[in-house]
Design a protein around this motif. Structure first.
Motif, PDB file in Angstrom:
ATOM      1  N   VAL A   1     -13.704 -44.689-100.165  1.00  0.00           N
ATOM      2  CA  VAL A   1     -12.485 -44.069 -99.636  1.00  0.00           C
ATOM      3  C   VAL A   1     -11.274 -44.509-100.458  1.00  0.00           C
ATOM      4  CG1 VAL A   1     -10.894 -44.112 -97.670  1.00  0.00           C
ATOM      5  CG2 VAL A   1     -13.313 -43.671 -97.305  1.00  0.00           C
TER       6      VAL A   1
ATOM      7  N   VAL B   1      -9.205 -49.591 -91.598  1.00  0.00           N
ATOM      8  CA  VAL B   1      -8.082 -50.508 -91.827  1.00  0.00           C
ATOM      9  C   VAL B   1      -7.647 -50.377 -93.277  1.00  0.00           C
ATOM     10  CG1 VAL B   1      -7.313 -52.902 -91.726  1.00  0.00           C
ATOM     11  CG2 VAL B   1      -8.987 -52.079 -90.078  1.00  0.00           C
TER      12      VAL B   1
ATOM     13  N   MET C   1     -16.346 -53.816 -87.010  1.00  0.00           N
ATOM     14  CA  MET C   1     -16.005 -53.792 -88.440  1.00  0.00           C
ATOM     15  C   MET C   1     -16.983 -54.639 -89.247  1.00  0.00           C
ATOM     16  SD  MET C   1     -13.285 -51.928 -88.554  1.00  0.00           S
ATOM     17  CE  MET C   1     -12.683 -52.183 -90.210  1.00  0.00           C
TER      18      MET C   1
ATOM     19  N   ASN D   1     -13.761 -51.986 -81.371  1.00  0.00           N
ATOM     20  CA  ASN D   1     -13.781 -51.827 -82.825  1.00  0.00           C
ATOM     21  C   ASN D   1     -14.890 -52.688 -83.396  1.00  0.00           C
ATOM     22  OD1 ASN D   1     -11.574 -50.078 -83.026  1.00  0.00           O
ATOM     23  ND2 ASN D   1     -10.128 -51.780 -82.976  1.00  0.00           N
TER      24      ASN D   1
ATOM     25  N   VAL E   1      -9.424 -50.983 -98.300  1.00  0.00           N
ATOM     26  CA  VAL E   1      -9.836 -50.087 -97.204  1.00  0.00           C
ATOM     27  C   VAL E   1     -11.113 -50.652 -96.605  1.00  0.00           C
ATOM     28  CG1 VAL E   1     -10.517 -47.743 -96.571  1.00  0.00           C
ATOM     29  CG2 VAL E   1      -8.940 -48.079 -98.473  1.00  0.00           C
ATOM     30  N   ARG E   2     -11.121 -50.804 -95.311  1.00  0.00           N
ATOM     31  CA  ARG E   2     -12.360 -51.214 -94.649  1.00  0.00           C
ATOM     32  C   ARG E   2     -12.647 -50.238 -93.516  1.00  0.00           C
ATOM     33  NH1 ARG E   2     -14.409 -55.711 -96.843  1.00  0.00           N
ATOM     34  NH2 ARG E   2     -15.944 -56.081 -95.243  1.00  0.00           N
ATOM     35  N   ILE E   3     -13.913 -49.865 -93.411  1.00  0.00           N
ATOM     36  CA  ILE E   3     -14.262 -48.829 -92.442  1.00  0.00           C
ATOM     37  C   ILE E   3     -15.302 -49.341 -91.459  1.00  0.00           C
ATOM     38  CG2 ILE E   3     -15.191 -46.497 -92.170  1.00  0.00           C
ATOM     39  CD1 ILE E   3     -13.953 -45.744 -94.740  1.00  0.00           C
ATOM     40  N   GLY E   4     -15.003 -49.138 -90.201  1.00  0.00           N
ATOM     41  CA  GLY E   4     -15.938 -49.527 -89.165  1.00  0.00           C
ATOM     42  C   GLY E   4     -16.023 -48.432 -88.121  1.00  0.00           C
ATOM     43  N   LYS E   5     -16.476 -48.817 -86.939  1.00  0.00           N
ATOM     44  CA  LYS E   5     -16.641 -47.849 -85.859  1.00  0.00           C
ATOM     45  C   LYS E   5     -15.608 -48.094 -84.765  1.00  0.00           C
ATOM     46  CE  LYS E   5     -20.901 -49.092 -85.772  1.00  0.00           C
ATOM     47  NZ  LYS E   5     -22.248 -49.441 -85.286  1.00  0.00           N
ATOM     48  N   HIS E   6     -15.176 -47.020 -84.150  1.00  0.00           N
ATOM     49  CA  HIS E   6     -14.307 -47.111 -82.982  1.00  0.00           C
ATOM     50  C   HIS E   6     -15.057 -46.458 -81.826  1.00  0.00           C
ATOM     51  CE1 HIS E   6     -10.581 -47.557 -80.812  1.00  0.00           C
ATOM     52  NE2 HIS E   6     -10.667 -46.315 -80.408  1.00  0.00           N
ATOM     53  N   ILE E   7     -15.310 -47.231 -80.791  1.00  0.00           N
ATOM     54  CA  ILE E   7     -16.134 -46.737 -79.687  1.00  0.00           C
ATOM     55  C   ILE E   7     -15.324 -46.799 -78.401  1.00  0.00           C
ATOM     56  CG2 ILE E   7     -18.278 -47.109 -78.385  1.00  0.00           C
ATOM     57  CD1 ILE E   7     -18.978 -48.816 -81.132  1.00  0.00           C
ATOM     58  N   VAL E   8     -15.271 -45.689 -77.698  1.00  0.00           N
ATOM     59  CA  VAL E   8     -14.556 -45.643 -76.418  1.00  0.00           C
ATOM     60  C   VAL E   8     -15.578 -45.500 -75.297  1.00  0.00           C
ATOM     61  CG1 VAL E   8     -12.794 -44.461 -75.070  1.00  0.00           C
ATOM     62  CG2 VAL E   8     -12.569 -44.581 -77.551  1.00  0.00           C
TER      63      VAL E   8
ATOM     64  N   GLU F   1     -11.905 -49.939 -75.407  1.00  0.00           N
ATOM     65  CA  GLU F   1     -11.799 -49.487 -76.802  1.00  0.00           C
ATOM     66  C   GLU F   1     -12.378 -50.590 -77.674  1.00  0.00           C
ATOM     67  OE1 GLU F   1      -8.905 -47.094 -78.130  1.00  0.00           O
ATOM     68  OE2 GLU F   1      -8.773 -46.120 -76.185  1.00  0.00           O
TER      69      GLU F   1
ATOM     70  N   LEU G   1     -24.002 -52.137 -79.773  1.00  0.00           N
ATOM     71  CA  LEU G   1     -22.942 -51.504 -80.560  1.00  0.00           C
ATOM     72  C   LEU G   1     -22.708 -52.158 -81.913  1.00  0.00           C
ATOM     73  CD1 LEU G   1     -20.391 -50.868 -77.676  1.00  0.00           C
ATOM     74  CD2 LEU G   1     -22.099 -49.316 -78.579  1.00  0.00           C
TER      75      LEU G   1
ATOM     76  N   LEU H   1      -8.075 -36.913 -96.251  1.00  0.00           N
ATOM     77  CA  LEU H   1      -9.344 -37.562 -96.542  1.00  0.00           C
ATOM     78  C   LEU H   1     -10.033 -38.191 -95.325  1.00  0.00           C
ATOM     79  CD1 LEU H   1     -11.248 -38.343 -98.931  1.00  0.00           C
ATOM     80  CD2 LEU H   1     -10.071 -40.530 -98.986  1.00  0.00           C
TER      81      LEU H   1
ATOM     82  N   GLY I   1     -16.193 -42.920 -82.932  1.00  0.00           N
ATOM     83  CA  GLY I   1     -15.452 -42.437 -84.091  1.00  0.00           C
ATOM     84  C   GLY I   1     -15.380 -43.524 -85.138  1.00  0.00           C
ATOM     85  N   LYS I   2     -14.399 -43.383 -86.027  1.00  0.00           N
ATOM     86  CA  LYS I   2     -14.243 -44.352 -87.100  1.00  0.00           C
ATOM     87  C   LYS I   2     -12.993 -45.188 -86.886  1.00  0.00           C
ATOM     88  CE  LYS I   2     -14.598 -40.886 -89.849  1.00  0.00           C
ATOM     89  NZ  LYS I   2     -14.453 -39.962 -90.984  1.00  0.00           N
ATOM     90  N   HIS I   3     -13.098 -46.439 -87.309  1.00  0.00           N
ATOM     91  CA  HIS I   3     -11.927 -47.317 -87.320  1.00  0.00           C
ATOM     92  C   HIS I   3     -11.696 -47.710 -88.772  1.00  0.00           C
ATOM     93  CE1 HIS I   3      -8.983 -50.047 -85.692  1.00  0.00           C
ATOM     94  NE2 HIS I   3      -9.485 -51.017 -86.429  1.00  0.00           N
TER      95      HIS I   3
ATOM     96  N   ARG J   1     -17.795 -42.339 -76.522  1.00  0.00           N
ATOM     97  CA  ARG J   1     -17.419 -41.518 -77.671  1.00  0.00           C
ATOM     98  C   ARG J   1     -17.265 -42.438 -78.878  1.00  0.00           C
ATOM     99  NH1 ARG J   1     -16.837 -36.339 -76.298  1.00  0.00           N
ATOM    100  NH2 ARG J   1     -15.884 -35.670 -78.236  1.00  0.00           N
TER     101      ARG J   1
END
Lengths: 89, 89
Positions: free
Chosen positions: B23, A45, B10, B8, B38-45, B6, B68, A67, A41-43, A39
């Motif tokens: 953002v 920080v 980034m 991450n 703000v920093r945005i990356g992916k979170h993968i489970v 889990e 990934l 947001l 999603g987004k991470h 699965r």
């Protein structure tokens, strides 16, 4: 006070996750076996300032609600850490 | 043995993160003040099976390297938990 929040925004469990499905297939093609579920999603920080830890939680929660997450399709969770000590060094 | 990882992924610190910038601006427009970065990356489970915890780490590391994360532009980190106890209940 300076804080860092680590936010995870994930598609809700009831919903399909096509990106996750694609990655699962991709792993299989790379002969990485045994993966049952993926699965994605987004991470996020966030580095931010707040007066108190309570206010910090409120800021992050509001940011998620308004947001960062689509609360109809996504769940979010977060952890907040204070940055004070690191800055003093 | 069943594991959950889990992951991450980034964008590297040296690189611009246009999504994060957008953002940050969005939060300002929503009157959520005090956000510095703000920093945005992916979170993968990943839910997967492996023989040993060592093999589990290897599987996840290979998956990160090969699929990934784009290791030129992104950093990854992960935590692995065994799922055995939950399954026995």
């Amino acid at each position: 006070m300076k804080f860092v929040a680590e936010v995870n925004v994930m598609p809700k469990k009831e919903l399909l996750d096509p990106q996750g499905k694609a990655v699962k297939l991709g792993l299989k093609h790379l002969h990485i076996e045994g993966v049952k579920d993926v699965r994605i999603g987004k991470h996020i920080v966030l580095t931010f300032e707040a007066e108190t830890p309570e206010q910090a939680r409120e800021i992050v929660d509001t940011a998620c609600q308004k947001l960062l997450a689509n609360v109809i399709m996504e769940d979010y969770s977060f952890e907040i850490k204070e940055l004070q000590e690191t800055l003093k060094k």
